[in-house]
Design an enzyme around this catalytic site. Structure first.
Site, PDB file in Angstrom:
ATOM      1  N   SER A 102       6.791  -0.847   1.239  1.00 43.09           N
ATOM      2  CA  SER A 102       7.933  -0.026   1.619  1.00 43.09           C
ATOM      3  C   SER A 102       8.510  -0.477   2.965  1.00 43.09           C
ATOM      4  O   SER A 102       8.924  -1.613   3.116  1.00 43.09           O
ATOM      5  CB  SER A 102       7.488   1.445   1.624  1.00 43.09           C
ATOM      6  N   HIS A 127      10.245  -0.676  -2.961  1.00 44.69           N
ATOM      7  CA  HIS A 127      10.716   0.390  -3.843  1.00 44.69           C
ATOM      8  C   HIS A 127      11.938   1.048  -3.220  1.00 44.69           C
ATOM      9  O   HIS A 127      12.351   0.703  -2.117  1.00 44.69           O
ATOM     10  CB  HIS A 127       9.605   1.410  -4.138  1.00 44.69           C
TER      11      HIS A 127
END
EC number: 3.4.21.92
Length: 200
Positions: A102, A127
């Site tokens: 992330s 993501h």
């Protein structure tokens, strides 16, 4: 009882003036090494930023190594670290040990070109930006607009540092997207896999 995660190893350094005890992170900082080994939040970002600024002031021409083992975290805290990395004069080399996920993936790829690394068994993960909101419908709408704005910032950073087209970044980060170290090299998130030099 002392919790293992609250134990910081101490290192004794001897010199002509005697012995001195350092916590391990202070000793690494002396070698211009910063370790990001937790979830990213405001407190962690403040510590990393303070270390970056200190090392910039101490020697603006000497590289800094940022070791990353982090599941990501708060976007605003991560962007504060990213902006500081881009602002300071020393080149920041990034090294993924374990996992960069992330927001930590954004920091990993934002290292100096040619100086972004991962260890052989590292995992890199991208993501969509995540967030939550509750309250009145108008408040939820405002929060949703803000998370979309932050997501655009992150995607533009990934485009800039990987060289991938925006369409690919949008497609790949739409759901959880995992890469091993070799795939991360091919994607442009890192430049090289760090290996132990072979003995001659």
């Amino acid at each position: 009882m002392i919790s293992p995660e609250n134990v910081v190893p101490m290192v004794i350094e001897s010199s002509a003036r005697g012995e001195r005890a350092f916590d391990i992170y202070s000793l690494l900082l002396k070698e211009r090494i910063i370790f990001l080994g937790s979830q990213i939040n405001d407190q962690v970002a403040n510590l990393v930023i303070a270390q970056l600024l200190f090392l910039d002031r101490e020697d603006p021409d000497k590289d800094i190594s940022l070791y990353i083992h982090s599941p990501g975290g708060v976007i605003s805290a991560g962007l504060a670290m990213y902006d500081t990395m881009q602002l300071i004069r020393p080149k920041v080399s990034t090294i993924c040990v374990g996992v960069a996920a992330s927001m930590a993936t954004v920091l990993l790829c934002a290292g100096a070109k040619g100086k972004r690394y991962a260890l052989p068994n590292a995992t890199i993960h991208m993501h969509q930006a995540m967030g939550g909101a509750q309250g009145q419908a108008s408040d939820i709408e405002i929060a949703a607009r803000e998370i979309m704005r932050q997501q655009d910032i992150l995607r533009n950073i990934l485009v800039k540092h990987t060289g991938q087209p925006m369409e690919k970044i949008i497609h790949d980060s739409d759901r959880d997207y995992y890469l091993n170290a070799q795939q991360a090299v091919e994607y442009g998130l890192i430049d090289e896999i760090l290996q132990k030099p072979e003995n001659k």
